[in-house]
Write a protein that holds these residues in place. Sequence first.
Motif, mmCIF file in Angstrom:
data_model
loop_
_atom_site.group_PDB
_atom_site.id
_atom_site.type_symbol
_atom_site.label_atom_id
_atom_site.label_comp_id
_atom_site.label_asym_id
_atom_site.label_seq_id
_atom_site.Cartn_x
_atom_site.Cartn_y
_atom_site.Cartn_z
ATOM 1 N N ILE A 179 0.838 -1.203 0.000
ATOM 2 C CA ILE A 179 0.000 0.000 0.000
ATOM 3 C C ILE A 179 0.872 1.251 0.000
ATOM 4 C CG2 ILE A 179 -1.647 1.339 1.377
ATOM 5 C CD1 ILE A 179 -2.813 -1.428 2.284
ATOM 6 N N SER A 180 1.943 1.238 0.804
ATOM 7 C CA SER A 180 2.836 2.406 0.874
ATOM 8 C C SER A 180 3.516 2.663 -0.465
ATOM 9 C CB SER A 180 3.890 2.207 1.959
ATOM 10 O OG SER A 180 4.870 1.261 1.569
ATOM 11 N N GLU A 181 3.639 1.618 -1.290
ATOM 12 C CA GLU A 181 4.247 1.751 -2.610
ATOM 13 C C GLU A 181 3.230 2.073 -3.700
ATOM 14 O OE1 GLU A 181 7.839 -1.469 -1.610
ATOM 15 O OE2 GLU A 181 6.077 -2.091 -2.779
ATOM 16 N N GLY A 182 1.982 2.295 -3.293
ATOM 17 C CA GLY A 182 0.943 2.692 -4.250
ATOM 18 C C GLY A 182 0.445 1.564 -5.122
ATOM 19 N N LYS A 183 0.612 0.320 -4.675
ATOM 20 C CA LYS A 183 0.259 -0.824 -5.524
ATOM 21 C C LYS A 183 -1.191 -1.269 -5.377
ATOM 22 C CE LYS A 183 4.961 -2.692 -5.716
ATOM 23 N NZ LYS A 183 5.861 -3.803 -5.297
ATOM 24 N N LEU A 184 -1.914 -0.726 -4.390
ATOM 25 C CA LEU A 184 -3.308 -1.128 -4.170
ATOM 26 C C LEU A 184 -4.257 0.011 -4.504
ATOM 27 C CD1 LEU A 184 -5.275 -3.354 -2.998
ATOM 28 C CD2 LEU A 184 -5.231 -2.000 -0.898
ATOM 29 N N ALA A 185 -5.306 -0.315 -5.247
ATOM 30 C CA ALA A 185 -6.439 0.600 -5.423
ATOM 31 C C ALA A 185 -7.684 -0.111 -4.918
ATOM 32 C CB ALA A 185 -6.607 0.993 -6.886
ATOM 33 N N VAL A 186 -8.701 0.667 -4.651
ATOM 34 C CA VAL A 186 -9.950 0.135 -4.099
ATOM 35 C C VAL A 186 -11.061 0.354 -5.119
ATOM 36 C CG1 VAL A 186 -11.677 0.425 -2.283
ATOM 37 C CG2 VAL A 186 -9.255 0.456 -1.699
ATOM 38 N N LEU A 187 -11.869 -0.671 -5.310
ATOM 39 C CA LEU A 187 -12.948 -0.645 -6.302
ATOM 40 C C LEU A 187 -14.273 -0.908 -5.598
ATOM 41 C CD1 LEU A 187 -13.923 -0.610 -9.256
ATOM 42 C CD2 LEU A 187 -13.205 -2.996 -9.444
ATOM 43 N N LEU A 188 -15.126 0.096 -5.564
ATOM 44 C CA LEU A 188 -16.415 0.020 -4.871
ATOM 45 C C LEU A 188 -17.549 -0.175 -5.878
ATOM 46 C CD1 LEU A 188 -18.488 0.417 -2.573
ATOM 47 C CD2 LEU A 188 -18.136 2.878 -2.799
ATOM 48 N N LEU A 189 -18.377 -1.172 -5.637
ATOM 49 C CA LEU A 189 -19.569 -1.418 -6.456
ATOM 50 C C LEU A 189 -20.739 -0.705 -5.794
ATOM 51 C CD1 LEU A 189 -19.004 -5.266 -6.957
ATOM 52 C CD2 LEU A 189 -18.156 -3.377 -8.374
ATOM 53 N N SER A 190 -21.180 0.385 -6.412
ATOM 54 C CA SER A 190 -22.183 1.229 -5.766
ATOM 55 C C SER A 190 -23.253 1.671 -6.746
ATOM 56 C CB SER A 190 -21.493 2.457 -5.142
ATOM 57 O OG SER A 190 -22.405 3.254 -4.445
ATOM 58 N N GLY A 191 -23.734 0.724 -7.557
ATOM 59 C CA GLY A 191 -24.742 1.069 -8.554
ATOM 60 C C GLY A 191 -26.169 1.014 -8.044
ATOM 61 N N GLY A 192 -26.367 0.438 -6.846
ATOM 62 C CA GLY A 192 -27.728 0.186 -6.375
ATOM 63 C C GLY A 192 -28.335 1.330 -5.587
ATOM 64 N N GLN A 193 -29.640 1.496 -5.767
ATOM 65 C CA GLN A 193 -30.405 2.427 -4.929
ATOM 66 C C GLN A 193 -30.882 1.688 -3.679
ATOM 67 O OE1 GLN A 193 -32.980 3.201 -8.476
ATOM 68 N NE2 GLN A 193 -32.985 5.294 -7.721
ATOM 69 N N GLY A 194 -31.243 2.460 -2.667
ATOM 70 C CA GLY A 194 -31.722 1.851 -1.429
ATOM 71 C C GLY A 194 -33.214 1.563 -1.472
#
Length: 488
Positions: A107-122
């Motif tokens: 992570i400190s070397e910038g090798k991780l990104a985060v991918l959020l699945l947020s297409g849904g409505q409540g």
Amino acid sequence: MREPATQVVDSNASSPPQALLERLKDYGQEDAFALWDELSPEERVLLVKEIESLDLPRIDRIIRCSLRSQGLQAAAIEPVPESCVSTVEERTLEERERWWKMGLKAISEGKLAVLLLSGGQGTRLGSSDPKGCSNIGLPSGKSLFQLQAERILCVQRLAAQSVNEGSAGFVPIHWYIMTSPFTDDATHKFFESHKYFGLESDQVTFFQQGTIPCVSKDGRFIMETPHRVAKAPDGNGGVYTALKSSRLLEDMSVRGVRYLDCYGVDNALVRVADPTFLGYFIDKGASAAAKVVRKAYPQEKVGVFVRRGKGGPLSVVEYSELDPSLASAINQETGRLRFCWSNVCLHMFTLDFLNQVANGLEKDSIYHLAEKKIPSIHGHTMGYKLEQFIFDAFPYAPSTALFEVLREEEFAPVKNANGSNFDTPDSARLLVLRLHTRWVVAAGGFLTHSVPLYATGVEVSPLCSYAGENLEAICRGRTFHAPCEISF
């Protein structure tokens, strides 16, 4: 999506543009123009633009391949081999610490990104807002989006400190957020109005999943109105096509990203950018990994990981597709369910593998057919929504590693409105409060409460602690009155 040359539409013409009509006939979709004579000039223009915007060859391929695959005999399933799973009971303290440090270093070397699945409505929560805007009733009043953003901030700080002891330097983790046409604008505005929850605005990238026409049982477009084709989002597995078409896989490569932590928005306990999980993933050298929890009981409505065919790849079988006799089958050696590893949408992928998946899924063009009532010009019509799922990637993986976690520590789904029997904001809130209460007591803190402790607890801000660490200085010898939030 392909962008064909726009035709000049004669909205007063007695028939649709001939070239466009011929193209529709090539794919058996000429009925889209069936009500042309009844349309106003403005509606005719809208309909032509709608049809021109569709990538007809691609959509036709998807419809044909998906309908053809329906009912085909799938390979027999086998339980996941134990060698593929890191279980909680077998995991040593030395392994956990080693994986934690490996993950923080990457992570400190910038090798991780985060991918959020947020297409849904409540919708099932009684709201049209994006699910991530949900406030589950914690003492802080924080939304799911804010809890996740603050966990990213915490991991950034821990990663910076791991390479430069005592430094609280900034190690940016890029956050890619997939929205849908129904949630995109509201999600943007929510982040802007909350100043990105302390993150830099340029470390957050929004992109939209695609939509695809809904079709009848014989594969023809369903018309929602005389001038509009009924369409639906292409499922959370649409993320692979969306990442490729929006050139974000290239963007990740340019940033030096090698690993993607991928998760669904509706989990109040998700450990975003978990260093231990990342370290395990790197250590195993796998293409894909998933956190799993043990199935609670045979009829629990969760998909499970299986091996598809002898020596075949790991994949996920939905609960509705698992024969009841298999769902309740017991491993005689362990006394546990044979098919016990539940998929809870907590995944890790290499960037190289995501590129392979995007190409493979597009080439195969097989979508799941969800039979639904579709709003149409004939009222609600039974038809198909075509969807891909995030777990469709696993059969393409040369190697998949599973990592068991405890549901009381990492899985608090928010799917149904309060008053339902399970997976509600109330049940998720209590899971958070109970876990954080255990953290505080373990760190030497004390609690007072005016209602039974099983119905309350304390909330620890993610800015204070990611997974219960570094709380002694805040909690030891102190008494907290529940419910409350513990923050800096």
